[in-house]
Design an enzyme around this catalytic site. Structure first.
Site, short mmCIF file in Angstrom:
data_model
loop_
_atom_site.label_atom_id
_atom_site.label_comp_id
_atom_site.label_asym_id
_atom_site.label_seq_id
_atom_site.Cartn_x
_atom_site.Cartn_y
_atom_site.Cartn_z
N PHE A 80 0.82 -1.21 0.00
CA PHE A 80 0.00 0.00 0.00
C PHE A 80 0.86 1.27 0.00
O PHE A 80 0.44 2.31 0.50
CB PHE A 80 -0.99 0.01 1.18
N ARG A 81 2.06 1.16 -0.56
CA ARG A 81 2.99 2.28 -0.67
C ARG A 81 3.40 2.84 0.69
O ARG A 81 3.85 3.98 0.80
CB ARG A 81 2.43 3.38 -1.59
N LEU A 82 3.31 2.04 1.72
CA LEU A 82 3.78 2.43 3.05
C LEU A 82 5.21 1.93 3.22
O LEU A 82 5.52 1.08 4.06
CB LEU A 82 2.84 1.87 4.13
#
Length: 196
Positions: free
Chosen positions: A174-176
């Site tokens: 989740f692009r974290l």
């Protein structure tokens, strides 16, 4: 994968590079080298890392090339390693110094003979009238050094980027992403996590 964690960035880099050497199909030691032009514009190209330790990241080139001239005018650089198969990247920034003549000689002698001849034959980054002209240069230097050791050209050597700042980036869901920076603080490193 676990969160990035290590007390010393060059050790962590060595671990990541060793993993990349097992998974990357081509040139796991490939790195983008960013310099600046005399009028202050960024200039970037791919080169190959040839050695890395606590003192820095070493690559070799024609000193009369565009990158050689840019580093002579402004001896600072940034590097980027991107290992797509591992979903990782490492950024390095710092001052640049020439390697010693002994280091350059030793590395030059480890190269394939054809690459040694190519270092003599190529006026890197200068205009080339035709491919045939380059092939003639290669043939001329092949004949000149037909027997014995090929000496290192005086215009060919290496540079060492001494890391002052390093950033390790690991892709996460989740692009974290996980981002950890190291900033040189005297003889030690300060670390800090960054938002993705």
């Amino acid at each position: 994968m676990d969160e990035i964690s290590a007390a010393e960035p060059t050790r962590l880099f060595a671990e990541w590079l060793a993993e990349a050497e097992k998974s990357e199909p081509n040139d796991p030691n490939g790195m983008a080298l960013a310099t600046t032009t005399p009028d202050g514009f960024p200039s970037v190209r791919m080169v190959l890392l040839k050695h890395a330790d606590e003192a820095g990241f070493v690559f070799y080139t024609n000193l009369e090339s565009r990158k050689g001239g840019e580093l002579a005018a402004n001896p600072r650089a940034a590097l980027l390693f991107h290992w797509k198969s591992l979903r990782r990247q490492v950024r390095v920034e710092g001052p640049v110094t020439p390697v010693s003549a002994a280091e350059a000689d030793a590395y030059f002698q480890s190269r394939a003979r054809a690459s040694q001849i190519g270092a003599w034959a190529s006026a890197q980054s200068r205009p080339l009238e035709s491919r045939f002209h380059l092939e003639k240069q290669v043939a001329a230097y092949t004949a000149r050094y037909a027997i014995g050791t090929v000496p290192r050209p005086p215009h060919w050597s290496g540079f060492r980027v001494a890391p002052q700042r390093m950033e390790f980036w690991q892709d996460k869901a989740f692009r974290l992403h996980d981002r950890l920076i190291y900033v040189r603080d005297g003889s030690s490193w300060k670390t800090e996590r960054l938002f993705p």
